[in-house]
Design a protein around this motif. Structure first.
Motif, PDB file in Angstrom:
ATOM      1  N   LEU A 106     -12.606   6.106   3.858  1.00 10.47           N
ATOM      2  CA  LEU A 106     -13.120   7.126   4.772  1.00 10.47           C
ATOM      3  C   LEU A 106     -12.420   8.470   4.640  1.00 10.47           C
ATOM      4  CD1 LEU A 106     -13.376   4.937   8.008  1.00 10.47           C
ATOM      5  CD2 LEU A 106     -15.210   5.507   6.410  1.00 10.47           C
ATOM      6  N   GLY A 107     -11.199   8.465   4.130  1.00  7.22           N
ATOM      7  CA  GLY A 107     -10.435   9.712   4.066  1.00  7.22           C
ATOM      8  C   GLY A 107      -9.910  10.168   5.416  1.00  7.22           C
ATOM      9  N   VAL A 108      -9.833   9.224   6.382  1.00  7.12           N
ATOM     10  CA  VAL A 108      -9.336   9.520   7.725  1.00  7.12           C
ATOM     11  C   VAL A 108      -7.914   8.978   7.834  1.00  7.12           C
ATOM     12  CG1 VAL A 108      -9.672   9.034  10.190  1.00  7.12           C
ATOM     13  CG2 VAL A 108     -11.654   9.417   8.708  1.00  7.12           C
ATOM     14  N   PRO A 109      -6.978   9.716   8.420  1.00  2.00           N
ATOM     15  CA  PRO A 109      -5.620   9.181   8.591  1.00  2.00           C
ATOM     16  C   PRO A 109      -5.646   7.845   9.310  1.00  2.00           C
ATOM     17  CG  PRO A 109      -5.677  11.511   9.162  1.00  2.00           C
ATOM     18  CD  PRO A 109      -7.099  11.096   8.951  1.00  2.00           C
ATOM     19  N   GLY A 110      -4.789   6.940   8.905  1.00  2.00           N
ATOM     20  CA  GLY A 110      -4.865   5.623   9.516  1.00  2.00           C
ATOM     21  C   GLY A 110      -3.599   4.813   9.417  1.00  2.00           C
ATOM     22  N   LEU A 111      -3.586   3.720  10.183  1.00  2.00           N
ATOM     23  CA  LEU A 111      -2.497   2.760  10.210  1.00  2.00           C
ATOM     24  C   LEU A 111      -3.062   1.351  10.094  1.00  2.00           C
ATOM     25  CD1 LEU A 111      -0.505   4.059  13.333  1.00  2.00           C
ATOM     26  CD2 LEU A 111       0.154   4.392  10.942  1.00  2.00           C
ATOM     27  N   VAL A 112      -2.215   0.433   9.669  1.00  2.00           N
ATOM     28  CA  VAL A 112      -2.466  -0.986   9.810  1.00  2.00           C
ATOM     29  C   VAL A 112      -1.430  -1.503  10.801  1.00  2.00           C
ATOM     30  CG1 VAL A 112      -2.568  -3.240   8.687  1.00  2.00           C
ATOM     31  CG2 VAL A 112      -3.352  -1.204   7.461  1.00  2.00           C
TER      32      VAL A 112
ATOM     33  N   TRP B 187     -20.257   6.161   9.935  1.00  2.00           N
ATOM     34  CA  TRP B 187     -21.135   6.553  11.048  1.00  2.00           C
ATOM     35  C   TRP B 187     -20.341   6.594  12.348  1.00  2.00           C
ATOM     36  CZ3 TRP B 187     -22.671   4.770  15.759  1.00  2.00           C
ATOM     37  CH2 TRP B 187     -23.796   5.379  16.334  1.00  2.00           C
ATOM     38  N   LEU B 188     -19.503   5.594  12.586  1.00  2.00           N
ATOM     39  CA  LEU B 188     -18.696   5.564  13.804  1.00  2.00           C
ATOM     40  C   LEU B 188     -17.757   6.763  13.884  1.00  2.00           C
ATOM     41  CD1 LEU B 188     -17.536   1.873  14.407  1.00  2.00           C
ATOM     42  CD2 LEU B 188     -18.868   3.317  15.949  1.00  2.00           C
ATOM     43  N   VAL B 189     -17.116   7.091  12.790  1.00  2.00           N
ATOM     44  CA  VAL B 189     -16.198   8.239  12.767  1.00  2.00           C
ATOM     45  C   VAL B 189     -16.935   9.512  13.160  1.00  2.00           C
ATOM     46  CG1 VAL B 189     -14.869   9.733  11.217  1.00  2.00           C
ATOM     47  CG2 VAL B 189     -14.532   7.259  11.156  1.00  2.00           C
TER      48      VAL B 189
ATOM     49  N   THR C  48      -6.236 -15.890   4.858  1.00  2.00           N
ATOM     50  CA  THR C  48      -7.708 -15.756   4.884  1.00  2.00           C
ATOM     51  C   THR C  48      -8.034 -14.285   4.625  1.00  2.00           C
ATOM     52  OG1 THR C  48      -7.570 -15.539   7.294  1.00  2.00           O
ATOM     53  CG2 THR C  48      -8.059 -17.717   6.414  1.00  2.00           C
ATOM     54  N   PRO C  49      -8.091 -13.867   3.359  1.00  2.00           N
ATOM     55  CA  PRO C  49      -8.059 -12.442   3.052  1.00  2.00           C
ATOM     56  C   PRO C  49      -9.389 -11.703   3.077  1.00  2.00           C
ATOM     57  CG  PRO C  49      -8.019 -13.689   1.011  1.00  2.00           C
ATOM     58  CD  PRO C  49      -7.979 -14.698   2.140  1.00  2.00           C
ATOM     59  N   SER C  50     -10.515 -12.384   3.040  1.00  2.00           N
ATOM     60  CA  SER C  50     -11.777 -11.702   2.756  1.00  2.00           C
ATOM     61  C   SER C  50     -12.106 -10.621   3.782  1.00  2.00           C
ATOM     62  CB  SER C  50     -12.921 -12.722   2.686  1.00  2.00           C
ATOM     63  OG  SER C  50     -12.657 -13.691   1.701  1.00  2.00           O
ATOM     64  N   GLU C  51     -12.083 -10.972   5.072  1.00  2.00           N
ATOM     65  CA  GLU C  51     -12.431 -10.000   6.105  1.00  2.00           C
ATOM     66  C   GLU C  51     -11.396  -8.879   6.166  1.00  2.00           C
ATOM     67  OE1 GLU C  51     -14.405 -13.822   6.910  1.00  2.00           O
ATOM     68  OE2 GLU C  51     -12.284 -13.295   6.681  1.00  2.00           O
ATOM     69  N   ASP C  52     -10.115  -9.244   6.081  1.00  2.00           N
ATOM     70  CA  ASP C  52      -9.063  -8.223   6.135  1.00  2.00           C
ATOM     71  C   ASP C  52      -9.214  -7.208   5.009  1.00  2.00           C
ATOM     72  OD1 ASP C  52      -7.651  -9.267   8.373  1.00  2.00           O
ATOM     73  OD2 ASP C  52      -6.716 -10.758   7.091  1.00  2.00           O
ATOM     74  N   LEU C  53      -9.443  -7.699   3.804  1.00  2.00           N
ATOM     75  CA  LEU C  53      -9.522  -6.791   2.663  1.00  2.00           C
ATOM     76  C   LEU C  53     -10.806  -5.969   2.683  1.00  2.00           C
ATOM     77  CD1 LEU C  53      -7.971  -8.840  -0.285  1.00  2.00           C
ATOM     78  CD2 LEU C  53      -6.902  -7.170   1.224  1.00  2.00           C
ATOM     79  N   ALA C  54     -11.903  -6.556   3.166  1.00  2.00           N
ATOM     80  CA  ALA C  54     -13.131  -5.770   3.305  1.00  2.00           C
ATOM     81  C   ALA C  54     -12.910  -4.631   4.295  1.00  2.00           C
ATOM     82  CB  ALA C  54     -14.281  -6.660   3.767  1.00  2.00           C
ATOM     83  N   SER C  55     -12.260  -4.914   5.428  1.00  2.00           N
ATOM     84  CA  SER C  55     -11.967  -3.877   6.419  1.00  2.00           C
ATOM     85  C   SER C  55     -11.020  -2.832   5.852  1.00  2.00           C
ATOM     86  CB  SER C  55     -11.354  -4.508   7.677  1.00  2.00           C
ATOM     87  OG  SER C  55     -12.255  -5.375   8.317  1.00  2.00           O
ATOM     88  N   LEU C  56      -9.980  -3.280   5.158  1.00  2.00           N
ATOM     89  CA  LEU C  56      -8.999  -2.356   4.590  1.00  2.00           C
ATOM     90  C   LEU C  56      -9.643  -1.437   3.561  1.00  2.00           C
ATOM     91  CD1 LEU C  56      -5.983  -1.539   4.368  1.00  2.00           C
ATOM     92  CD2 LEU C  56      -5.742  -3.322   2.620  1.00  2.00           C
ATOM     93  N   ALA C  57     -10.461  -2.007   2.679  1.00  2.00           N
ATOM     94  CA  ALA C  57     -11.114  -1.189   1.652  1.00  2.00           C
ATOM     95  C   ALA C  57     -12.070  -0.182   2.280  1.00  2.00           C
ATOM     96  CB  ALA C  57     -11.868  -2.089   0.676  1.00  2.00           C
ATOM     97  N   ALA C  58     -12.813  -0.603   3.310  1.00  2.00           N
ATOM     98  CA  ALA C  58     -13.760   0.292   3.973  1.00  2.00           C
ATOM     99  C   ALA C  58     -13.023   1.429   4.679  1.00  2.00           C
ATOM    100  CB  ALA C  58     -14.615  -0.483   4.959  1.00  2.00           C
ATOM    101  N   ALA C  59     -11.977   1.108   5.431  1.00  2.00           N
ATOM    102  CA  ALA C  59     -11.235   2.135   6.165  1.00  2.00           C
ATOM    103  C   ALA C  59     -10.546   3.103   5.218  1.00  2.00           C
ATOM    104  CB  ALA C  59     -10.218   1.479   7.097  1.00  2.00           C
ATOM    105  N   ALA C  60     -10.010   2.586   4.119  1.00  2.00           N
ATOM    106  CA  ALA C  60      -9.312   3.448   3.169  1.00  2.00           C
ATOM    107  C   ALA C  60     -10.261   4.426   2.490  1.00  2.00           C
ATOM    108  CB  ALA C  60      -8.599   2.592   2.121  1.00  2.00           C
TER     109      ALA C  60
END
Length: 310
Positions: free
Chosen positions: A162-168, A118-120, A148-160
Motif C-alpha cells: 500500500l505504501g502506507v506507514p505501518g507496524l506489525v 479501498w479502505l485506506v 500457520t503462515p498463509s493468512e499472515d503472509l497474505a495480509s503482510l504482503a497486501a499491507a506492504a
C-alpha cells in the motif's frame, strides 16, 4: 501509553488496526485501540475473517472491493461464527462506539491489496497496524516451522504493497507451541529486525489497567456469545497468563509472562526482509497462497530446530 503511541505512530491522524491471521486476531488490537483513542487518533478495525461473510445477515458487501464487508453490531448472532461482529457489538455496548469491523474474505494477495487500498482511501487512513495472535507473522520464511503462515503472509504482503506507514504488532509469544514454532528462532528474528532498525519495542498487558481490562472484557464477551462456535486458543492463554497462571497446564501449552506482551515491528522491515513474500503478490485465492508457500519452502534450506538456555 500516549507516549508509546507517539513513538510508534508519530504524526498520524487515522489508523487502521487489522487482524492479520484471521478470526480472533483482531481482539489483540483492543489495547492499541484504547491507546490510540486516548491519544486523539481516529481508529478503525479490520479483520481477515474466517466467517462466511456472504451468508451473514447484516454484513454489507462493498461493490468496489468484492472481498470486503462492513460488519456491524447488528450482524452478531450466537448461531453464526463471527467474532468480529461480537467485537463490534461489545464496543457499541461497553464503549459507546458504534462502528463496523471491516471484514475481508480469505483470498489471495491481489484482491486483498485492492480491498485494503479501498479502505485506506475510504477512511482516510495514514497508518496501518497488522495485529497477529502469536508471532508467526514476523518470521522470515526459513525457520523450522512457520506455524500457520498463509493468512499472515497474505495480509503482510497486501499491507506492504500500500505504501502506507505501518507496524506489525504481535501478542501471544509462546501460544504456538502446538504449531511447532521454535522460539529461539523467534528471538533470533527479533534480533535481526533490531539490526535492521525494525524492532519498535514491547508493552505488557496488565490486569487491572484500563487497557488490560478492556482487552480481557472483550475476549470474555466474545467467548460467551460464541460459546457453541470455535474460539481462540491464543487469547485464552494470553488472558490466563494475565491472571497469573504459569507453567505447563496442558500438552503443548506453557504459560508465562511473555504471552501478554505486545511486540512491535516496522511493517516495511518485516516485509522487506522476508525471503519469499514478494513471490505471493499475484495470488488470487488463499489456496494459491498456501500452494506457493509450500513450493517455496521446499526450495529453501530450512533451519534445524534449536534451543536456548533459559
Amino acid at each position: 501509553m500516549t507516549s508509546l503511541v507517539d513513538e510508534l505512530l508519530p504524526g498520524t491522524r487515522s489508523v487502521l488496526l487489522a487482524g492479520a491471521g484471521g478470526g480472533y486476531d483482531v481482539l489483540g488490537a483492543l489495547p492499541l485501540w484504547a491507546d490510540l483513542r486516548a491519544a486523539g487518533r481516529d481508529v478503525h478495525l479490520a479483520s481477515l475473517s474466517f466467517s462466511y461473510l456472504d451468508g451473514l445477515d447484516g454484513a454489507r458487501r462493498i461493490a468496489a472491493a468484492p472481498c470486503l464487508y462492513e460488519v456491524g453490531a447488528a450482524a452478531a448472532v450466537e448461531t453464526a461464527y463471527c467474532p468480529e461482529a461480537w467485537l463490534a457489538r461489545f464496543l457499541a455496548e461497553r464503549a459507546g462506539v458504534d462502528r463496523p469491523v471491516w471484514c475481508l474474505d480469505k483470498v489471495g494477495v491481489r484482491p486483498l491489496t485492492d480491498a485494503y487500498r479501498w479502505l485506506v482511501g475510504h477512511l482516510g487512513v495514514d497508518a496501518i497496524v497488522l495485529v497477529d495472535g502469536g508471532v508467526d507473522a514476523i518470521l522470515r520464511g526459513d525457520e523450522s516451522s512457520l506455524g500457520t503462515p498463509s493468512e499472515d503472509l497474505a495480509s503482510l504482503a497486501a499491507a506492504a504493497a500500500l505504501g502506507v506507514p505501518g507496524l506489525v504488532a504481535c501478542v501471544g509469544l509462546g501460544a504456538e507451541l502446538r504449531d511447532g514454532i521454535c522460539h529461539e528462532q523467534v528471538f533470533a528474528r527479533i534480533a535481526e529486525l533490531a539490526r535492521r532498525d525494525g524492532y519498535r519495542g514491547a508493552a505488557a498487558l496488565v490486569a487491572g489497567t484500563p487497557r488490560g481490562e478492556l482487552y480481557r472484557d472483550a475476549v470474555g464477551y466474545c467467548f460467551a456469545h460464541q460459546a457453541t462456535q470455535r474460539q481462540s486458543h491464543v487469547h485464552r492463554v494470553v488472558t490466563a497468563a494475565m491472571a497469573g497462571e504459569y507453567g505447563e497446564v496442558a500438552p503443548h501449552v506453557w504459560l508465562s509472562a511473555l504471552l501478554p506482551m505486545h511486540w512491535f515491528f516496522a511493517l516495511d522491515a518485516v516485509a522487506g526482509s522476508h525471503l519469499f513474500l514478494d513471490q505471493l503478490a499475484g495470488t488470487e485465492t488463499i489456496w494459491e497462497v498456501v500452494a506457493r508457500i509450500e513450493g517455496l519452502r521446499a526450495a529453501l534450506p530450512v533451519r534445524p530446530r534449536t534451543t536456548i538456555p533459559i
